[in-house]
Design a protein around this motif. Structure first.
Motif, PDB file in Angstrom:
ATOM      1  N   TYR A   7     136.761  42.670-106.113  1.00  0.00           N
ATOM      2  CA  TYR A   7     136.407  42.731-107.529  1.00  0.00           C
ATOM      3  C   TYR A   7     135.920  41.354-107.981  1.00  0.00           C
ATOM      4  CZ  TYR A   7     141.181  41.224-106.847  1.00  0.00           C
ATOM      5  OH  TYR A   7     142.295  40.598-106.339  1.00  0.00           O
ATOM      6  N   ARG A  14     129.658  39.911-106.145  1.00  0.00           N
ATOM      7  CA  ARG A  14     129.398  41.253-106.656  1.00  0.00           C
ATOM      8  C   ARG A  14     129.891  41.359-108.094  1.00  0.00           C
ATOM      9  NH1 ARG A  14     128.298  44.554-102.242  1.00  0.00           N
ATOM     10  NH2 ARG A  14     129.105  43.849-100.219  1.00  0.00           N
ATOM     11  N   THR A  57     130.765  44.557-109.183  1.00  0.00           N
ATOM     12  CA  THR A  57     131.412  45.869-109.182  1.00  0.00           C
ATOM     13  C   THR A  57     132.729  45.802-108.410  1.00  0.00           C
ATOM     14  OG1 THR A  57     130.188  46.522-107.192  1.00  0.00           O
ATOM     15  CG2 THR A  57     129.252  47.139-109.328  1.00  0.00           C
ATOM     16  N   ARG A  83     135.114  47.476-105.590  1.00  0.00           N
ATOM     17  CA  ARG A  83     134.902  48.280-104.391  1.00  0.00           C
ATOM     18  C   ARG A  83     136.200  48.447-103.612  1.00  0.00           C
ATOM     19  NH1 ARG A  83     129.117  48.129-102.717  1.00  0.00           N
ATOM     20  NH2 ARG A  83     128.025  47.218-104.494  1.00  0.00           N
ATOM     21  N   CYS A 113     137.158  49.254 -99.804  1.00  0.00           N
ATOM     22  CA  CYS A 113     136.600  49.337 -98.455  1.00  0.00           C
ATOM     23  C   CYS A 113     137.680  49.826 -97.492  1.00  0.00           C
ATOM     24  CB  CYS A 113     136.070  47.973 -98.022  1.00  0.00           C
ATOM     25  SG  CYS A 113     135.316  47.981 -96.382  1.00  0.00           S
ATOM     26  N   GLN A 150     132.567  51.742 -97.739  1.00  0.00           N
ATOM     27  CA  GLN A 150     132.794  51.244 -99.094  1.00  0.00           C
ATOM     28  C   GLN A 150     132.656  52.341-100.142  1.00  0.00           C
ATOM     29  OE1 GLN A 150     131.529  47.510-100.491  1.00  0.00           O
ATOM     30  NE2 GLN A 150     130.944  46.719 -98.474  1.00  0.00           N
ATOM     31  N   TYR A 151     133.589  52.294-101.093  1.00  0.00           N
ATOM     32  CA  TYR A 151     133.560  53.188-102.260  1.00  0.00           C
ATOM     33  C   TYR A 151     133.456  52.299-103.496  1.00  0.00           C
ATOM     34  CZ  TYR A 151     135.618  56.465 -98.893  1.00  0.00           C
ATOM     35  OH  TYR A 151     135.868  57.245 -97.789  1.00  0.00           O
ATOM     36  N   VAL A 152     132.480  52.580-104.350  1.00  0.00           N
ATOM     37  CA  VAL A 152     132.315  51.817-105.575  1.00  0.00           C
ATOM     38  C   VAL A 152     133.112  52.516-106.677  1.00  0.00           C
ATOM     39  CG1 VAL A 152     130.707  50.932-107.294  1.00  0.00           C
ATOM     40  CG2 VAL A 152     130.031  51.049-104.886  1.00  0.00           C
TER      41      VAL A 152
END
Length: 379
Positions: free
Chosen positions: A329, A365, A367, A369, A371, A376-378
């Motif tokens: 984050y 970043r 966003t 995430r 992992c 990876q998932y946002v």
């Protein structure tokens, strides 16, 4: 865009044709009566709020607390005139008021528009008719639908105020309200979990055992679900939880209920917690691990339920520890993702001891995430 600068004027109970079971506006705001709200007082208060910061914010006068459009028209003129004068002079940028869904007929809307009012907040509370009856609101869910439609047809900005936790509230009624409000397409929503205030009918129901208030955790859960639901439908939630006041903080007025000055922050923490768990649900699905380890997420249960949780954890610890989980984050979201006083980190340590979860700031970043095994998932 400039941040909002709200200049509130409270008119507790004025115009209200009913006494709702939960309501004691004087106790909540610490104010009683409106004799002090003279035109000169309103003008001077506006000047005091703005001071030398005219260009720093979008300044808006707000009449809150009662049912503005239900008060006598002469009083509406008296209150609106000094605010409209400031609007025409360019000292403020807007005027808004709050009222009841059954008090916004065409004549009432015309009066507001003649004084430059562009935003109306409706005290909806719930879209379940039985809850509205029990709370002695005096209006129906259909009247809410009609009011929002009428206001939007006249070009008004419309806000909806909700009170999760009223008598009779369940996950089913929360979902009913959430779905119905999305259909209304309001411009924004406020969410205030119900508090038990002294000198209300709800206080009597609480003392008799007829009403059980939400716990803080329940309130956070309801609010997080509603906020996530509305935001996923592009409806802004501008506040969750009552603003802290000296009256509430003193404890003299508050009898019971989920009063938490940091409610807004805790709700955002809960949103990220639920998003992370949904990543787990998607990744460690039945298709990936078989029947012996299945996650089932449902807003009705508000948590992940595990089949034979303890036994399954023991059987799968070695296998699952092989999975590397990294939550990353940007620094600006650190407290929101990790939680107030690291509450989310502590939650995952306790709920998922079989996982090795890393929490990492990532300034590259913007966003959040999750992992898992390089996938990876946002959030």
């Amino acid at each position: 865009m400039k941040p909002f600068g709200m200049i509130p004027f409270f008119i507790p109970h004025i115009g209200c044709p009913y006494v709702c079971t939960f309501c004691n506006q004087s106790r909540i705001t610490g104010q009683s009566g409106i004799s002090h709200l003279t035109p000169e007082y309103i003008r001077q208060t506006i000047k005091d709020y703005i001071g030398s910061k005219r260009n720093d914010k979008f300044w808006e006068v707000a009449f809150y607390g009662g049912s503005f459009t239900a008060i006598h028209s002469d009083l509406q003129h008296t209150l609106l005139e000094p605010a409209y004068e400031m609007l025409r002079q360019g000292i403020i940028d807007g005027i808004r008021c709050s009222t009841r869904p059954d008090a916004v007929g065409d004549e009432a809307i015309s009066l507001l528009q003649s004084y430059g009012v562009k935003t109306v907040e409706l005290g909806v509370q719930s879209m379940n008719d039985q809850i509205l009856v029990d709370a002695k609101r005096g209006h129906t869910a259909q009247e809410v639908v009609d009011a929002v439609d009428r206001l939007k047809q006249r070009g008004m900005t419309v806000g909806v105020q909700l009170l999760p936790g009223l008598k009779g509230e369940t996950w089913e009624t929360i979902l009913e309200t959430a779905i119905a409000v999305v259909k209304l397409k309001p411009d924004f929503v406020r969410i205030y979990p119900v508090l038990v205030i002294e000198n209300t009918e709800l206080a009597e129901q609480y003392r008799s055992g007829e009403y059980k208030p939400l716990s803080t955790d329940q309130a956070i859960t309801y609010c997080a679900f509603l906020k996530e639901w509305f935001e996923s439908h592009n409806i802004e939630v501008i506040r969750t939880g009552l603003q802290s006041t000296d009256e509430l903080d003193s404890g003299d007025s508050l009898l019971a209920g989920p009063y938490e000055p940091a409610m807004g922050e805790l709700v955002v923490n809960e949103q990220f917690k639920q998003r992370i768990e949904r990543c787990f649900d998607e990744h460690f699905s039945e298709s990936a691990l078989g029947d012996q380890y299945t996650y089932n997420f449902s807003p009705l249960s508000n948590h992940y339920s595990h089949k034979d949780k303890c036994r399954t954890h023991a059987n799968n610890t070695d296998r699952l520890m092989k999975h590397r989980i990294v939550i990353s984050y940007p620094r600006s979201l650190t407290s929101k993702v990790r939680g107030l006083k690291n509450r989310n980190i502590l939650y995952f340590q306790e709920a998922y001891p079989q996982f090795n979860i890393e929490w990492c700031e990532d300034s590259t970043r913007n966003t959040v995430r999750c992992c898992i095994d390089g996938l990876q998932y946002v959030l």
